[in-house]
Design an enzyme around this catalytic site. Structure first.
Site, PDB file in Angstrom:
ATOM      1  N   GLU A  55      39.260  43.683  31.194  1.00  0.00           N
ATOM      2  CA  GLU A  55      40.216  42.662  31.607  1.00  0.00           C
ATOM      3  C   GLU A  55      39.498  41.493  32.265  1.00  0.00           C
ATOM      4  O   GLU A  55      38.542  41.682  33.010  1.00  0.00           O
ATOM      5  CB  GLU A  55      41.230  43.261  32.600  1.00  0.00           C
ATOM      6  CG  GLU A  55      41.882  44.533  32.073  1.00  0.00           C
ATOM      7  CD  GLU A  55      42.671  45.302  33.140  1.00  0.00           C
ATOM      8  OE1 GLU A  55      43.080  44.682  34.142  1.00  0.00           O
ATOM      9  OE2 GLU A  55      42.867  46.518  32.960  1.00  0.00           O
TER      10      GLU A  55
ATOM     11  N   GLU B  43      50.846  39.296  35.421  1.00  0.00           N
ATOM     12  CA  GLU B  43      51.206  40.533  36.121  1.00  0.00           C
ATOM     13  C   GLU B  43      51.321  40.229  37.610  1.00  0.00           C
ATOM     14  O   GLU B  43      50.518  39.476  38.165  1.00  0.00           O
ATOM     15  CB  GLU B  43      50.135  41.601  35.882  1.00  0.00           C
ATOM     16  CG  GLU B  43      50.398  42.912  36.623  1.00  0.00           C
ATOM     17  CD  GLU B  43      49.284  43.944  36.392  1.00  0.00           C
ATOM     18  OE1 GLU B  43      49.437  45.082  36.863  1.00  0.00           O
ATOM     19  OE2 GLU B  43      48.271  43.601  35.741  1.00  0.00           O
TER      20      GLU B  43
END
Length: 438
Positions: A242, A353
């Site tokens: 990520e 997120e």
């Protein structure tokens, strides 16, 4: 006798050092308020815990060739590349640092009208860089810049084990097999686009505009990133790479957007971490500091500043490389760290997120992206543009078939589209708590 005196002297100095650390922490704990958030809550800290933390800091903060103090208060240590934390990993003891990838991803040739369109917005969209570059001092060749971790950085975490780690995702029993691993029981909420699980993927790319969303609670965060995934979403073997930008008061002690990386090989249980806070990611670039603040940032109804991120698998050695901006190589995640990703990825996610801790029994007001919903559009909403995938032939091509997901569209939402200029793109985000998101 002289030896005993020397040992006792060292013990006294060690205890004095711990007392100084403790008094320093209590001073910061009392006055550490930035942007309305108390980043370091007042709490009792035992000398034993301080000693353990100090030992850990000595392990991850490597000796610096030179040290740079940044305008935003960070300390950047220029560490010899062979002394960086990555090489402490037991699987990388004999690892030879790969200086450059064997091959960059090939780009499919654009049609003439698409090439013209891709240049039409340059006056409005500009590249973002890093705040620590402002004083003009850069790390010398052969070193890598590493943001130094402090005692207070660790003390803000739940524990030493949790420092620099994401919470494990808890997958609900009602999750469909074809939906990505985002339905969680620990307050994480998303607005993402994702690929199907049937294809083999060897990398992904996107350009993301950078904002500074407000965060309600210290233990909440807001991020925008690319996920490269393989393994089972509801088992203990999920592999994930990520990278993107995030605002995380707990991790960094402020509310600035920062470039970050993350990896795990076991569903966020024991392996992996943010940035260079554990052994793993091998940095090769002397100008990009992972975890450092990004500057400048986008302004509402004003100039938009974005970053381009590319992750791809080296076709010969199998390491997963990270590119930033205009083909600037940052470093790589060695293939040895992974199980499933040692081969290829099966899904890519792009998007935002946040953590919703419901601190006062209400949905958090922590913002995602710009804090505005997708329908507000350019200059007001956050975007991901020019979504691309790398295939087995190491070729980049525009993504055409994506799905989107947001758990609660009254809080945060997402809208995707396609144009010649931006290829596949989407706007996303939201304010969190509002009359429709109580």
């Amino acid at each position: 006798m002289a030896c005993n005196v020397a040992v006792n002297k060292r013990r006294v100095l060690s205890h004095l050092h711990l007392l100084l650390l403790l008094s320093s922490f209590l001073l910061v704990a009392k006055f550490g308020v930035v942007s309305g958030l108390n980043y370091t809550k007042h709490k009792q800290v035992s000398s034993l815990r301080l000693e353990r933390i100090q030992k850990h800091l000595q392990k991850i903060n490597k000796p610096a060739v030179i040290t740079i103090e940044t305008p935003d208060g960070d300390i950047i240590d220029c560490v010899h590349k062979r002394k960086q934390p990555a090489l402490d990993h037991p699987l990388l003891k004999n690892h030879k640092i790969q200086r450059v990838p064997s091959e960059m991803p090939k780009v499919k040739r654009l049609k003439q009208d698409e090439a013209r369109a891709s240049r039409s917005n340059e006056a409005v969209v500009e590249g973002a860089w890093q705040m620590w570059h402002r004083n003009g001092t850069l790390c010398p060749k052969g070193t890598v810049p590493i943001r130094r971790s402090s005692m207070n950085d660790v003390l803000r975490a739940k524990s030493l084990f949790h420092f620099g780690k994401k919470q494990r995702r808890i997958i609900g029993p009602d999750r469909r097999a074809d939906v990505p691993d985002v339905v969680s029981g620990n307050g994480h909420e998303h607005a993402i686009a994702y690929t199907g699980t049937s294809q083999e993927v060897y990398g992904a790319k996107a350009t993301i505009n950078v904002w500074d969303p407000s965060i309600q609670e210290v233990n909440e965060f807001s991020l925008s990133q690319i996920w490269i995934l393989s393994g089972s979403f509801d088992g203990p073997d999920l592999n994930s790479i990520e990278t993107g930008w995030q605002v995380s008061p707990e991790l960094y002690g402020d509310s600035r957007p920062r470039l970050f990386t993350y990896w795990t090989a076991d569903s966020y249980q024991a392996t992996g971490c943010y940035n260079l806070l554990c052994a793993g990611f091998v940095q090769t670039n002397s100008r990009i500091a992972i975890g450092a603040a990004i500057s400048p940032i986008s302004q509402y109804a004003g100039n938009q500043f974005d970053i381009t991120i590319l992750i791809w698998k080296d076709p010969k050695l199998g390491n997963w490389w990270m590119g930033f901006g205009d083909n600037t190589l940052v470093g790589y995640w060695p293939a040895e760290l992974f199980t499933h990703l040692a081969d290829h990825a099966t899904m890519v996610e792009w998007g935002g997120e946040v953590v919703n801790s419901r601190a006062n029994g209400h949905h958090t007001s922590t913002q995602m992206g710009s804090g505005h919903f997708a329908e507000d559009g350019f200059g007001k909403s956050s975007y991901f543009r020019n979504l691309e995938l790398v295939d087995a032939d190491n070729t980049l091509s525009s993504v055409h078939d994506i799905s989107t997901l947001a758990e609660n569209t009254n809080c945060y939402n997402i809208e995707s589209s396609y144009s010649n200029e931006w290829g596949t793109y989407f706007y996303y985000g939201g304010p969190g708590n509002n009359p429709r998101c109580p």
